[in-house]
Motif scaffolding. Structure first.
Motif, PDB file in Angstrom:
ATOM      1  N   TRP A  13      10.110  48.664  27.861  1.00 44.49           N
ATOM      2  CA  TRP A  13       8.675  48.929  27.834  1.00 44.49           C
ATOM      3  C   TRP A  13       8.227  50.143  28.645  1.00 44.49           C
ATOM      4  N   VAL A  14       9.028  50.579  29.603  1.00 41.55           N
ATOM      5  CA  VAL A  14       8.591  51.724  30.415  1.00 41.55           C
ATOM      6  C   VAL A  14       9.151  53.026  29.846  1.00 41.55           C
ATOM      7  N   PHE A  15      10.450  53.120  29.757  1.00 43.07           N
ATOM      8  CA  PHE A  15      11.085  54.373  29.349  1.00 43.07           C
ATOM      9  C   PHE A  15      11.518  54.385  27.882  1.00 43.07           C
ATOM     10  N   HIS A  16      11.359  53.254  27.187  1.00 43.39           N
ATOM     11  CA  HIS A  16      11.666  53.140  25.763  1.00 43.39           C
ATOM     12  C   HIS A  16      13.053  53.706  25.437  1.00 43.39           C
TER      13      HIS A  16
ATOM     14  N   SER B 253      15.041  55.957  38.164  1.00 45.96           N
ATOM     15  CA  SER B 253      14.962  55.616  36.738  1.00 45.96           C
ATOM     16  C   SER B 253      14.501  56.778  35.882  1.00 45.96           C
ATOM     17  N   LYS B 254      13.472  57.439  36.340  1.00 43.92           N
ATOM     18  CA  LYS B 254      12.862  58.530  35.563  1.00 43.92           C
ATOM     19  C   LYS B 254      13.810  59.726  35.410  1.00 43.92           C
TER      20      LYS B 254
ATOM     21  N   PHE C 170      17.263  56.667  32.861  1.00 37.49           N
ATOM     22  CA  PHE C 170      16.724  56.606  31.502  1.00 37.49           C
ATOM     23  C   PHE C 170      16.297  57.990  31.025  1.00 37.49           C
ATOM     24  N   THR C 171      17.211  58.917  31.095  1.00 40.24           N
ATOM     25  CA  THR C 171      16.904  60.288  30.697  1.00 40.24           C
ATOM     26  C   THR C 171      17.023  60.403  29.178  1.00 40.24           C
ATOM     27  N   ARG C 172      16.080  61.108  28.625  1.00 36.49           N
ATOM     28  CA  ARG C 172      16.114  61.322  27.164  1.00 36.49           C
ATOM     29  C   ARG C 172      17.043  62.491  26.873  1.00 36.49           C
TER      30      ARG C 172
END
Length: 142
Positions: free
Chosen positions: A70-73, A134-135, A139-141
């Motif tokens: 829900w946060v980083f999808h 996390s950012k 959860f890196t795109r």
């Protein structure tokens, strides 16, 4: 309901929705952590360090699911990608556990604050550190 939709849109326009939803789930994770911590202390009579570890394990499992979904999808296409992502998550949460336990030790044993004050302070510190981890590191795109 219309108010909530508009409010979310405003936050998204300002690039603040992710921070808000992270903090929302961070608060829930903190509540889980504190509830488990004090259950271990008050119901089971465990030492505060054992209670801290148990509460950490439960709260990181909760946090991984909420952060990923829900946060980083985050979408992982293979089981290897999922394992790597979960491994990074656990590694950085271990780092924040060291911060948590070190802060608890200093606040309770050296400064002699109460359990509740120490736990709340350490959780604020941990939530901020975990967002950064996390950012930018987990959860890196691609």
């Amino acid at each position: 309901m219309n108010f909530l939709v508009k409010w979310k849109q405003r936050l998204e326009e300002r690039k603040l929705w992710e921070v808000f939803i992270y903090l929302f789930f961070g608060v829930l994770t903190t509540i889980v952590n504190i509830a488990v911590h004090f259950t271990c202390l008050d119901v089971f009579g465990w030492h505060y360090m054992v209670a801290t570890v148990v509460s950490w394990v439960v709260s990181i499992l909760f946090a991984f699911v909420t952060n990923k979904r829900w946060v980083f999808h985050s979408k992982t296409e293979t089981s290897i990608e999922w394992v790597m992502e979960f491994s990074k998550f656990v590694f950085y949460r271990l780092l924040s556990l060291v911060m948590d336990m070190g802060s608890m030790y200093v606040l309770i044993e050296l400064i002699h604050t109460g359990d509740i004050v120490a736990k709340i302070f350490t959780q604020v510190l941990v939530v901020v550190a975990n967002y950064v981890f996390s950012k930018f590191l987990i959860f890196t795109r691609k």
